[in-house]
Design a protein around this motif. Sequence first.
Motif, PDB file in Angstrom:
ATOM      1  N   SER A 136      -1.903   6.729   5.046  1.00 19.27           N
ATOM      2  CA  SER A 136      -0.718   7.485   4.655  1.00 19.27           C
ATOM      3  C   SER A 136       0.215   6.513   3.950  1.00 19.27           C
ATOM      4  O   SER A 136      -0.083   5.330   3.826  1.00 19.27           O
ATOM      5  N   GLU A 137       1.343   7.045   3.502  1.00 18.65           N
ATOM      6  CA  GLU A 137       2.302   6.209   2.786  1.00 18.65           C
ATOM      7  C   GLU A 137       2.868   5.117   3.691  1.00 18.65           C
ATOM      8  O   GLU A 137       3.392   4.116   3.230  1.00 18.65           O
ATOM      9  N   PHE A 138       2.771   5.322   5.012  1.00 20.21           N
ATOM     10  CA  PHE A 138       3.451   4.421   5.950  1.00 20.21           C
ATOM     11  C   PHE A 138       2.488   3.532   6.720  1.00 20.21           C
ATOM     12  O   PHE A 138       2.878   2.862   7.655  1.00 20.21           O
ATOM     13  N   PHE A 147       4.957   1.049   8.783  1.00 17.66           N
ATOM     14  CA  PHE A 147       6.399   1.101   8.514  1.00 17.66           C
ATOM     15  C   PHE A 147       7.007   2.221   9.338  1.00 17.66           C
ATOM     16  O   PHE A 147       6.556   3.354   9.264  1.00 17.66           O
ATOM     17  N   LEU A 148       8.026   1.900  10.102  1.00 19.29           N
ATOM     18  CA  LEU A 148       8.732   2.911  10.891  1.00 19.29           C
ATOM     19  C   LEU A 148      10.096   3.148  10.273  1.00 19.29           C
ATOM     20  O   LEU A 148      10.691   2.238   9.711  1.00 19.29           O
ATOM     21  N   GLY A 149      10.584   4.378  10.421  1.00 19.20           N
ATOM     22  CA  GLY A 149      11.933   4.671   9.927  1.00 19.20           C
ATOM     23  C   GLY A 149      11.933   4.908   8.434  1.00 19.20           C
ATOM     24  O   GLY A 149      10.913   5.197   7.825  1.00 19.20           O
ATOM     25  N   SER A 150      13.118   4.779   7.850  1.00 22.21           N
ATOM     26  CA  SER A 150      13.281   5.125   6.442  1.00 22.21           C
ATOM     27  C   SER A 150      12.778   4.000   5.560  1.00 22.21           C
ATOM     28  O   SER A 150      13.555   3.260   4.990  1.00 22.21           O
ATOM     29  N   HIS A 151      11.479   3.840   5.505  1.00 19.15           N
ATOM     30  CA  HIS A 151      10.894   2.792   4.664  1.00 19.15           C
ATOM     31  C   HIS A 151      11.418   2.960   3.248  1.00 19.15           C
ATOM     32  O   HIS A 151      11.069   3.890   2.545  1.00 19.15           O
TER      33      HIS A 151
END
Lengths: 314, 500
Positions: free
Chosen positions: B458-460, B488-492
Motif C-alpha cells: 500500500s502507499e504506507f 508510515f503511521l499518521g499523516s505521512h
Amino acid sequence: MISQWLSRFCGLMLGVVLLAGEAHAEEKIYIVTSLPDLADIAARIGGDLVTVESLAKGIEDPHGVPIKPSFVPKLNRAQVLIVMGLEYEHSWIPALVTESRNSKIVKGNSGYIDVSLKVTPKEVPTDLSRAKGELHPAGNPHFNLDPEGGRLIAQTIAEGLTLNFPQHRATFEANLKVFLAQLNAKIRDWEILARPLHGVKFISYHQDFTYFADRFGMDYVGTIELKPGIEPTASHLVELMQNMKTVGAKIVLREPHFSEKVPNQIAAQVGGLVVKLPIMVGGSPEVKTYFDLIEYNIRELLKAAQVAGVAGKV
Amino acid sequence: MRTQLQLRVLIGLIILAFGIVGGLGPVFAQNPGVPAASEVENLKKQMALMEEQLRQLRLQVDKMAGQPVAPGSAGPPAASTADPALEKRLGEVENKADAALTATKKSFASQFNPSLSLAIDTIGSYKSNAQGFNPGDGTGTRDAGGRVNNSRPAGADFNLRTAELFISADVDPFTRAYAVINASADAANGDEATMGVEEAAIVTTRLPYNLTVRGGRFFADFGTLPHRHDHDLPFVDRPPSIDTFIGGESQTNGVEVSWLAPTPFYLRASGTIGNKLGADSREGVTNVNSRPIKGLTYLGRLQTYFDLNDDHNLELGGSIVETPNAEDITNSGRFERRLVGMDFRYRWYPLGSGVRQSLTIAGELLHDIGEADPVNGGRRTDVFGNPVRQGAWGGYVYAEYRLSKQWRPGFRFDYFQLQSEPLLVTNPLTGLPASTLNATGHRTDNRTWSPYLTWFPSEFQRLRLQYNRSVRGNAQSADEFFLQWTVFLGSHSHGFSERE
Ligand SMILES: [Zn+2]
C-alpha cells in the motif's frame, strides 16, 4: 562602491516587481484548479473575466497526480485555487501549495475554494483506521460524476469567486444562473435517458461511481480494488466474481488510468463486458465539457447494458 | 589579499541583509497590519460562508418537501408550511447543520494542532566482509571512505534503523515549524537506540518576493538525495559516494534563504550559512565549538525543471559548499572544504498510466576540490608533505522502472575516488602509499553495483530487497544483502522535496 551597486540593483528589482504588479492588475483573473471538471465549470462561472487552468489532465489518476515542479509557478501566480476537497487531492495539492509561496491559496484563506463544502459525503468511514483503505478518508470524493454534484460545484465556485472579487458579483451570479438553467434542463433529459439503467448491476475498478449509481438507480456490486487505493488480492477477485455470478452482474467499468488486464479477465469469467468510462472531463477524447462527461457515461452504459442484455424496460 | 577580499564579501553580505530588512519595512508599511487584519477579514468571510451554507441547507429542506425552488436562487428561503412532519424534518436538518458547523469549528482548531507521523524502518542485512583498513596506529579500523569505526561489520544483522517522528504545525500566520525526532540504533552505537534531533527548523510562510527563510537544524539544500531522510531514499542505503563526500545526511545548524524565481518555468535558488555540512562529517568542525567566521560553511544551490512534453520531464540542479577554514577556533592551520555537485533527474511518466508504468533515471556527480583530509582531520598532503587539493570525483546513477503500482525494480551504480586513505595501503602499481596518484594518474576508487526491488503493498508500507557488490581499491570485494521493511503511521506527508 558595493553599496552603490547594491542600492541600484535593489532599485532595479523593486522596479521590476512593481511593473509586474501593475501589468497584473490589467489582466484577467488567473484561476488554477486541481481537476479539469472544476476548470470547465469555473470558466463558465467566470466567463470573460477569468483565465482558468487545470493542473491534472482528464486521463490521469486524480488521486495520484505526480508532483511536477512546473505546477509551482502556476500556483505561485494563481489568484484562486479550486479543489474538490474531501482529501481527494491529499497526495499532491498540499505539498505544491506550500512550495508555491502563495499565502492567498493556503487552505483556510479565501483564495482556497473547496467545492465539497456543500456536498453531503457518502461512504464516510466510521473509524479513521487505514485498514479501510487509504484514498477516501473523508468519504467518497467522486461527487462530480453526479450532475447534482455539478450544481453544488458551480454554486460553491460562484460564491468563492464572489468572496474574492466582490466587484464582479453580478457577472458571476448571471453566469451561474445560465449554467444552472442549462444543467437543470440536461438533468431532466438525462433522467429520462438513463431510465433503462435502473437496477443494472455493475462493478468498477475503483469506488468512484457511487454518486452516479445512486442518481440513476444503478446497483453497485463491488470494486476490483480491495479498498480504495489497495490493489486486489486473488481471494478478493474470486469472491467478487462469485458475487457477480450470484446477482447476475455483467458490467465491468474501467477508468482510463487503470490497466485493462484484470477487468477483461473478470468480464470473460462472468460472461460480461468491459466499459471504459472517464471519471473527469478529458478522460475520453469526446468528453470536452462537464455536460459531455455525464452524457457520455450514460450513453456508453446504455450501449453496454443493451449488448449485455441487462438494460431495463423504459 | 585573500582576507581583504573575504572581508569585502562579508561587508557586502551585511549590506545586502540590511537591504532586505530595509526593503521589508516599506512593504509592511504599505499594507498596514496586513496579516492581522486579513486574518480577521478571513474569519468574517468564513463565517459568512457558513451562514450561506446554512441557508442552502434550508433551501434543500424546502426542496425535499416538494416545494419548487429556482435553481441557484439567491432569494430568501421559502416560508415554511404548517405541516408538522415538515417542521420536524426542518428541525432535524437544522440540528445536522449545527453539528456540521461545530465540526467545521473543530477542524479550524485542529489546524493549530501539529500533524504527526511516524516512520518505522527496519533492516535485515548480511555482509560478507567489512572492507576496512587497519592503519595499526591504535585508532581503530578505518572504513576506506575515511570514517573511523563506522563501517558496517561483516556478518548478519537485524537493525531497527529508524523510528522517526515527524511533527509540523503553523506557529502563527507568518511561520511554521517542524521537527524530526529520531530514535535509531546504529551498528556503531551498539544495540541501544539513541534519541536525536535530526531536524528542528522554523520556516517563514509570508515573506514577500517569493522568499522563504529557514533557520535551526535542518538537512541543507545540497543535491537531491543528500537531504533525504534514510527511509525516504529510493534504495536501502545512501549512495556510498554521497555518504562519503557529504558525511551522511546534509545536516547543518544554520540559516537558509531560498527564492522562487517569478518565471513561467520552475527556477529555485537557495543560499545557506551553517556550522558544518553532514551529520557524520569529520572535518574537525562540530556543532559544539564556536569558530571564526571563515570557519562557517556556506552553501548555494540552483535548480530547475522542464516538462519536455506531457510524458517526459527533466530536472537539473547545481550545488556548491565551501568551508574556508574547516577547523574549530582552537586550531590555527587553514584547510578548506569545497564540494561542487551537479544533479539530474529524467522521468518518463505517461499521463494516464504513469502510476503503474514509469521510468526514472537520475544521478549526482560530486567533485571534492577542498584541501581537507577527512581521515586525519587536517590538511591533505602528498608524500612529501606538500598541501594538495582533493580533486576526488564521486557520484551515482540509477534507473528505476515501475512495473505496476506495487512493483519497482531498479539498478544503481556508484563510483567514488577515495578522498584519502591510511598510508599503509600501498598502491600495487607504484609501490607508493595509496594517497598519492599512481603512475597512470589514477586514484584508488570504490565501485558499487546495486540491483534492488521494491514492493508497495500500500502507499504506507514498503518492502525492499537489495544486493550490493562493492569493489574497493585493493581491499577484498564485498557482497551485501539487505531486506528493508518500512511503514508510515499518521499523516505521512508527501513533501515537495520528497516527491517521487
Ligand atoms: Zn477515489
